[in-house]
Design a protein around this motif. Sequence first.
Motif, PDB file in Angstrom:
ATOM      1  N   ASN A   1       0.837  -1.198   0.000  1.00 44.68           N
ATOM      2  CA  ASN A   1       0.000   0.000   0.000  1.00 44.68           C
ATOM      3  C   ASN A   1       0.876   1.254   0.000  1.00 44.68           C
ATOM      4  O   ASN A   1       0.611   2.205  -0.731  1.00 44.68           O
TER       5      ASN A   1
ATOM      6  N   GLU B   1       1.259  -0.109  -4.810  1.00 43.32           N
ATOM      7  CA  GLU B   1       0.948  -1.295  -5.598  1.00 43.32           C
ATOM      8  C   GLU B   1      -0.458  -1.812  -5.312  1.00 43.32           C
ATOM      9  O   GLU B   1      -1.049  -2.494  -6.146  1.00 43.32           O
ATOM     10  N   LEU B   2      -0.985  -1.506  -4.123  1.00 38.96           N
ATOM     11  CA  LEU B   2      -2.291  -2.013  -3.715  1.00 38.96           C
ATOM     12  C   LEU B   2      -3.025  -0.902  -2.979  1.00 38.96           C
ATOM     13  O   LEU B   2      -2.481  -0.301  -2.068  1.00 38.96           O
ATOM     14  N   ARG B   3      -4.254  -0.642  -3.392  1.00 38.88           N
ATOM     15  CA  ARG B   3      -5.022   0.466  -2.840  1.00 38.88           C
ATOM     16  C   ARG B   3      -5.878  -0.023  -1.676  1.00 38.88           C
ATOM     17  O   ARG B   3      -6.590  -1.012  -1.783  1.00 38.88           O
TER      18      ARG B   3
ATOM     19  N   ILE C   1      -9.928  -3.794   1.026  1.00 46.13           N
ATOM     20  CA  ILE C   1      -9.183  -3.785  -0.222  1.00 46.13           C
ATOM     21  C   ILE C   1     -10.127  -4.285  -1.313  1.00 46.13           C
ATOM     22  O   ILE C   1     -10.695  -5.369  -1.184  1.00 46.13           O
TER      23      ILE C   1
ATOM     24  N   ASP D   1      -8.531  -4.839  -7.296  1.00 41.61           N
ATOM     25  CA  ASP D   1      -7.127  -4.446  -7.121  1.00 41.61           C
ATOM     26  C   ASP D   1      -6.249  -5.656  -6.804  1.00 41.61           C
ATOM     27  O   ASP D   1      -5.101  -5.733  -7.244  1.00 41.61           O
TER      28      ASP D   1
ATOM     29  N   ARG E   1      -5.699  -7.469 -10.030  1.00 36.49           N
ATOM     30  CA  ARG E   1      -4.770  -6.746 -10.893  1.00 36.49           C
ATOM     31  C   ARG E   1      -3.314  -7.037 -10.542  1.00 36.49           C
ATOM     32  O   ARG E   1      -2.442  -6.927 -11.390  1.00 36.49           O
TER      33      ARG E   1
END
Length: 187
Positions: free
Chosen positions: A90, A94-96, A106, A110, A113
């Motif tokens: 995060n 890379e990860l929202r 999350i 995402d 992806r």
Amino acid sequence: MSSNLRIIRICEQCGIEFEARKTTSKTCSDDCAKRAYKARKRAEKVEGSNKQVERIKAKPIEDLKAQVYLTVDETARLIRISRRTLYRMNERGELRFVKLGRRTVIPRLDIDRLFEQPKSVSRPMTVVIQLSDCYTMKEVIQKYGISEKALHNLIRRNEIPKQYNGIYAYVPKFRIDQLLSPTVTPS
């Protein structure tokens, strides 16, 4: 109807050699046949129980795959990494993470992806520069009197390529001189 066949066999249950009258005989006596039958039934029950346990173990993961939003713990369990790794992802962008009240969730899209293969990303060609046309990091620090951290930030921010030779990192002289040399403005 009896047969005149006399076949020497070994009992599957007790291991004793016996004389069979049929080609399909597997046990020496009725008692061994009953014991073999019970052993087969017991093995079937154990196998059925093991399959049921596997289905129960896999069910939470299947449930997680169906959800649209996952918590940090659920995501860590789903992709089998630690919570701390998720937080680092995060921080790197890379990860929202989405904050809903007091919960952090999350989006499932995402997570998916993360595992998609990027479509042929063209990387810039790296040009190899002669080491005689490069400074070592220590030389830059001494010549321009900047700290090591400032130099690393400058290199990262301006995407200056580094080359390595053994334990030394080299940066192109012309790029460093462009950035750090005082510019003379015409009057």
